[in-house]
Write a protein that holds these residues in place. Structure first.
Motif, PDB file in Angstrom:
ATOM      1  N   UNK A   1     -15.977  -0.841  -4.624  1.00 19.01           N
ATOM      2  CA  UNK A   1     -14.651  -0.331  -4.990  1.00 19.01           C
ATOM      3  C   UNK A   1     -13.718  -1.483  -5.329  1.00 19.01           C
ATOM      4  N   UNK A   2     -14.054  -2.679  -4.811  1.00 18.35           N
ATOM      5  CA  UNK A   2     -13.331  -3.893  -5.178  1.00 18.35           C
ATOM      6  C   UNK A   2     -14.360  -4.994  -5.440  1.00 18.35           C
ATOM      7  N   UNK A   3     -13.926  -6.039  -6.147  1.00 16.41           N
ATOM      8  CA  UNK A   3     -14.812  -7.141  -6.483  1.00 16.41           C
ATOM      9  C   UNK A   3     -14.817  -8.224  -5.428  1.00 16.41           C
ATOM     10  N   UNK A   4     -15.262  -9.431  -5.788  1.00 12.78           N
ATOM     11  CA  UNK A   4     -15.376 -10.531  -4.813  1.00 12.78           C
ATOM     12  C   UNK A   4     -14.058 -10.894  -4.127  1.00 12.78           C
ATOM     13  N   UNK A   5     -12.950 -10.886  -4.875  1.00 13.25           N
ATOM     14  CA  UNK A   5     -11.610 -11.104  -4.304  1.00 13.25           C
ATOM     15  C   UNK A   5     -11.511 -12.438  -3.567  1.00 13.25           C
ATOM     16  N   UNK A   6     -11.921 -13.519  -4.230  1.00 12.95           N
ATOM     17  CA  UNK A   6     -11.943 -14.822  -3.575  1.00 12.95           C
ATOM     18  C   UNK A   6     -10.558 -15.309  -3.161  1.00 12.95           C
ATOM     19  N   UNK A   7      -9.526 -14.922  -3.911  1.00  8.77           N
ATOM     20  CA  UNK A   7      -8.164 -15.335  -3.543  1.00  8.77           C
ATOM     21  C   UNK A   7      -7.469 -14.336  -2.627  1.00  8.77           C
ATOM     22  N   UNK A   8      -8.199 -13.267  -2.266  1.00  9.16           N
ATOM     23  CA  UNK A   8      -7.730 -12.236  -1.322  1.00  9.16           C
ATOM     24  C   UNK A   8      -6.466 -11.520  -1.795  1.00  9.16           C
ATOM     25  N   UNK A   9      -6.224 -11.513  -3.082  1.00  5.36           N
ATOM     26  CA  UNK A   9      -5.063 -10.782  -3.595  1.00  5.36           C
ATOM     27  C   UNK A   9      -5.235  -9.280  -3.398  1.00  5.36           C
ATOM     28  N   UNK A  10      -6.452  -8.795  -3.595  1.00  4.74           N
ATOM     29  CA  UNK A  10      -6.705  -7.359  -3.425  1.00  4.74           C
ATOM     30  C   UNK A  10      -6.568  -6.974  -1.957  1.00  4.74           C
ATOM     31  N   UNK A  11      -7.110  -7.820  -1.082  1.00  5.82           N
ATOM     32  CA  UNK A  11      -6.952  -7.555   0.352  1.00  5.82           C
ATOM     33  C   UNK A  11      -5.477  -7.432   0.709  1.00  5.82           C
ATOM     34  N   UNK A  12      -4.681  -8.393   0.262  1.00  4.23           N
ATOM     35  CA  UNK A  12      -3.255  -8.381   0.591  1.00  4.23           C
ATOM     36  C   UNK A  12      -2.555  -7.166   0.005  1.00  4.23           C
ATOM     37  N   UNK A  13      -2.934  -6.771  -1.210  1.00  3.77           N
ATOM     38  CA  UNK A  13      -2.307  -5.612  -1.843  1.00  3.77           C
ATOM     39  C   UNK A  13      -2.637  -4.323  -1.087  1.00  3.77           C
ATOM     40  N   UNK A  14      -3.882  -4.215  -0.637  1.00  2.00           N
ATOM     41  CA  UNK A  14      -4.312  -2.990   0.035  1.00  2.00           C
ATOM     42  C   UNK A  14      -4.049  -3.006   1.539  1.00  2.00           C
ATOM     43  N   UNK A  15      -4.443  -4.110   2.203  1.00  2.00           N
ATOM     44  CA  UNK A  15      -4.517  -4.110   3.657  1.00  2.00           C
ATOM     45  C   UNK A  15      -3.676  -5.183   4.331  1.00  2.00           C
ATOM     46  N   UNK A  16      -2.998  -6.042   3.543  1.00  2.74           N
ATOM     47  CA  UNK A  16      -2.096  -7.021   4.133  1.00  2.74           C
ATOM     48  C   UNK A  16      -0.940  -6.338   4.836  1.00  2.74           C
ATOM     49  N   UNK A  17      -0.150  -7.090   5.558  1.00  2.00           N
ATOM     50  CA  UNK A  17       0.927  -6.482   6.348  1.00  2.00           C
ATOM     51  C   UNK A  17       1.968  -5.776   5.492  1.00  2.00           C
ATOM     52  N   UNK A  18       2.003  -6.089   4.206  1.00  2.00           N
ATOM     53  CA  UNK A  18       2.869  -5.360   3.276  1.00  2.00           C
ATOM     54  C   UNK A  18       2.049  -4.479   2.334  1.00  2.00           C
ATOM     55  N   UNK A  19       0.773  -4.282   2.666  1.00  2.00           N
ATOM     56  CA  UNK A  19      -0.136  -3.556   1.786  1.00  2.00           C
ATOM     57  C   UNK A  19       0.103  -2.054   1.761  1.00  2.00           C
ATOM     58  N   UNK A  20      -0.402  -1.424   0.713  1.00  2.00           N
ATOM     59  CA  UNK A  20      -0.161   0.014   0.502  1.00  2.00           C
ATOM     60  C   UNK A  20      -0.879   0.875   1.532  1.00  2.00           C
ATOM     61  N   UNK A  21      -1.940   0.338   2.167  1.00  2.00           N
ATOM     62  CA  UNK A  21      -2.679   1.123   3.164  1.00  2.00           C
ATOM     63  C   UNK A  21      -2.544   0.534   4.566  1.00  2.00           C
ATOM     64  N   UNK A  22      -1.599  -0.361   4.747  1.00  2.00           N
ATOM     65  CA  UNK A  22      -1.447  -0.995   6.060  1.00  2.00           C
ATOM     66  C   UNK A  22      -0.660  -0.097   7.016  1.00  2.00           C
ATOM     67  N   UNK A  23      -1.134  -0.051   8.248  1.00  2.00           N
ATOM     68  CA  UNK A  23      -0.425   0.654   9.319  1.00  2.00           C
ATOM     69  C   UNK A  23      -0.262  -0.327  10.475  1.00  2.00           C
ATOM     70  N   UNK A  24       0.959  -0.554  10.950  1.00  2.00           N
ATOM     71  CA  UNK A  24       1.171  -1.532  12.031  1.00  2.00           C
ATOM     72  C   UNK A  24       0.459  -1.112  13.320  1.00  2.00           C
ATOM     73  N   UNK A  25       0.189  -2.105  14.145  1.00  2.00           N
ATOM     74  CA  UNK A  25      -0.399  -1.833  15.455  1.00  2.00           C
ATOM     75  C   UNK A  25       0.636  -1.191  16.366  1.00  2.00           C
ATOM     76  N   UNK A  26       0.221  -0.125  17.023  1.00  2.00           N
ATOM     77  CA  UNK A  26       1.081   0.526  18.009  1.00  2.00           C
ATOM     78  C   UNK A  26       0.306   0.811  19.284  1.00  2.00           C
TER      79      UNK A  26
END
Length: 270
Positions: free
Chosen positions: A144-169
């Protein structure tokens, strides 16, 4: 006498076994290493046994993902008793809450056209640790995603400001500090330079925080100097570590290491 006091294995979001971690630490010439898997102590028996086999100082630890007043803090605990009933029972609850959080993140990913089944993440281990790394690996495995060596996709999806991120509670920061203390451990604030906000540091100190992870690969010299000053101000000891996960092109074991001579580390020979 160099120590790396922040590492992870496949029991949380790393890729190495505890035995492989100790072997690599020995090969790197470290005097000792601490295993601080996220929200679990299940890897510690194998880690400590490997330390005895390799003649390396191995410090049992844990890293707890916590929240206080809307701020996420990671609290490292050193020399925790991994057989402590209260600690183990609470971590079971935390891991169950983590899995619920992960399911909600999958729902958010699906809204962005990236559908994953739960089984594609956990396989045949229904009670496995599930965090962002496991979700990220499943996205890659399904292409669903490629190699993402610079982790831009990770940050976009799952980083702390990512579209699918949910904070720890799952766990409050003050409860985490108390839990580590109850299990005989020393609570330390991980990578404080990543927080960008020190306003709650006095509160953490008042509730039993013992140290600051000052030496960290992402801390600039200015940030390192800042937290050395704060550690002296609040009477906290200083630690350092790589936050090693064993992932190629990421931080290597020994990055951010600390020499025993640089700081008083009361838990080293406990």
């Amino acid at each position: 006498m160099a120590f790396d006091l922040h590492t992870h294995t496949l029991y949380s979001d790393g890729v190495s076994t505890p035995e492989e971690l100790v072997k690599r630490a020995k090969e790197k010439g470290l005097t000792g290493v601490a295993l601080t898997d996220h929200d679990t102590v299940d890897g510690l028996p194998a880690f400590l046994a490997a330390g005895r086999a390799y003649g390396l100082v191995c410090i049992p630890g844990v890293e707890l993902s916590t929240e206080l007043e809307g701020v996420e803090f990671h609290i490292l605990g050193y020399q925790v008793d991994h057989t402590h009933t209260g600690l183990r029972e609470r971590l079971k609850q935390v891991l169950a809450a983590r899995r619920e959080r992960a399911r909600r993140m999958l729902e958010l990913l699906a809204r962005h056209g990236m559908e994953l089944e739960w089984e594609e993440i956990v396989g045949d281990k229904p009670n496995a640790f599930v965090g962002r790394f496991q979700i990220y690996q499943a996205l890659k495995a399904k292409k669903l995603i490629g190699p993402d060596e610079d982790r831009k996709v990770f940050n976009y999806l799952l980083g702390t400001q990512g579209v699918a991120y949910i904070p720890h509670r799952e766990l409050s920061t003050l409860e985490a500090i108390a839990l580590i203390r109850a299990a005989g451990g020393w609570p330390v604030l991980a990578h404080p330079g990543r927080l960008g906000n020190d306003r709650l540091l006095p509160t953490l100190v008042d509730h039993g925080l013992a140290g600051l992870e000052v030496y960290y690969p992402e801390h600039s010299p200015a940030v390192t100097a800042k937290y050395l000053t704060l550690a002296r101000k609040f009477g906290l000891f200083v630690t350092g570590g790589s936050d090693y996960h064993g992932i190629p092109q990421e931080r290597d074991l020994g990055d951010g290491q600390i020499d025993e001579q640089e700081a008083y580390l009361p838990f080293l020979w406990q």
